[in-house]
Scaffold this motif. Structure first.
Motif, PDB file in Angstrom:
ATOM      1  N   ALA A  44       0.835  -1.203   0.000  1.00  0.00           N
ATOM      2  CA  ALA A  44       0.000   0.000   0.000  1.00  0.00           C
ATOM      3  C   ALA A  44       0.871   1.256   0.000  1.00  0.00           C
ATOM      4  CB  ALA A  44      -0.932  -0.001   1.199  1.00  0.00           C
ATOM      5  N   LYS A  45       1.892   1.276   0.846  1.00  0.00           N
ATOM      6  CA  LYS A  45       2.797   2.431   0.911  1.00  0.00           C
ATOM      7  C   LYS A  45       3.607   2.543  -0.380  1.00  0.00           C
ATOM      8  CE  LYS A  45       2.006   4.243   4.934  1.00  0.00           C
ATOM      9  NZ  LYS A  45       1.545   5.618   5.074  1.00  0.00           N
ATOM     10  N   LYS A  47       2.600   1.687  -3.414  1.00  0.00           N
ATOM     11  CA  LYS A  47       1.715   2.273  -4.429  1.00  0.00           C
ATOM     12  C   LYS A  47       1.543   3.768  -4.196  1.00  0.00           C
ATOM     13  CE  LYS A  47      -0.870  -1.900  -5.476  1.00  0.00           C
ATOM     14  NZ  LYS A  47      -2.159  -2.591  -5.455  1.00  0.00           N
ATOM     15  N   GLU A  48       1.388   4.157  -2.935  1.00  0.00           N
ATOM     16  CA  GLU A  48       1.239   5.572  -2.587  1.00  0.00           C
ATOM     17  C   GLU A  48       2.493   6.357  -2.974  1.00  0.00           C
ATOM     18  OE1 GLU A  48       0.673   8.276   1.463  1.00  0.00           O
ATOM     19  OE2 GLU A  48       0.318   6.121   1.569  1.00  0.00           O
ATOM     20  N   ALA A  52       2.876   9.296  -6.016  1.00  0.00           N
ATOM     21  CA  ALA A  52       3.415  10.630  -5.740  1.00  0.00           C
ATOM     22  C   ALA A  52       4.665  10.884  -6.582  1.00  0.00           C
ATOM     23  CB  ALA A  52       3.731  10.776  -4.253  1.00  0.00           C
ATOM     24  N   GLU A  74       5.595  14.177  -0.708  1.00  0.00           N
ATOM     25  CA  GLU A  74       4.575  13.149  -0.470  1.00  0.00           C
ATOM     26  C   GLU A  74       5.157  11.752  -0.657  1.00  0.00           C
ATOM     27  OE1 GLU A  74       0.996  13.875  -2.706  1.00  0.00           O
ATOM     28  OE2 GLU A  74       0.817  15.920  -1.938  1.00  0.00           O
ATOM     29  N   ALA A  78       5.446   8.842   2.228  1.00  0.00           N
ATOM     30  CA  ALA A  78       4.925   7.489   2.056  1.00  0.00           C
ATOM     31  C   ALA A  78       6.002   6.439   2.289  1.00  0.00           C
ATOM     32  CB  ALA A  78       4.330   7.330   0.647  1.00  0.00           C
TER      33      ALA A  78
END
Length: 81
Positions: A44-45, A47-48, A52, A74, A78
């Motif tokens: 998840a991190k 992908k975040e 960004a 950003e 992440a």
């Protein structure tokens, strides 16, 4: 000895942090970020951070340093940096 090493590590971090924003919006840093994100284990991190970073790269390509740094920040957040 340990205090000396910590001091020099802290001084180095300050020197790097004092670099201008444009220093992070370049191809070399983007490649470094790509590698660091690829090494992340939290999907998840990851992908975040990648989303960004992609926005940061687009802003860099457009010559918009402020937007580049906004999304770079950003991405770093992440990544836990």
């Amino acid at each position: 000895m340990i205090k000396t090493l910590l001091f020099f590590g802290f001084a180095s971090a300050l020197a790097i942090g004092a670099a201008s924003a444009a220093d992070l919006c370049n191809d070399d840093h983007m490649k470094q970020m790509d590698q660091m994100i690829a090494d992340m284990t939290d999907d998840a991190k990851q992908k975040e951070a990648m989303a960004a970073l992609d926005q940061s790269k687009a802003a860099m390509k457009d010559g918009d340093t402020d937007e580049c740094m906004k999304y770079m920040g950003e991405a770093h957040a992440a990544m836990g940096l």
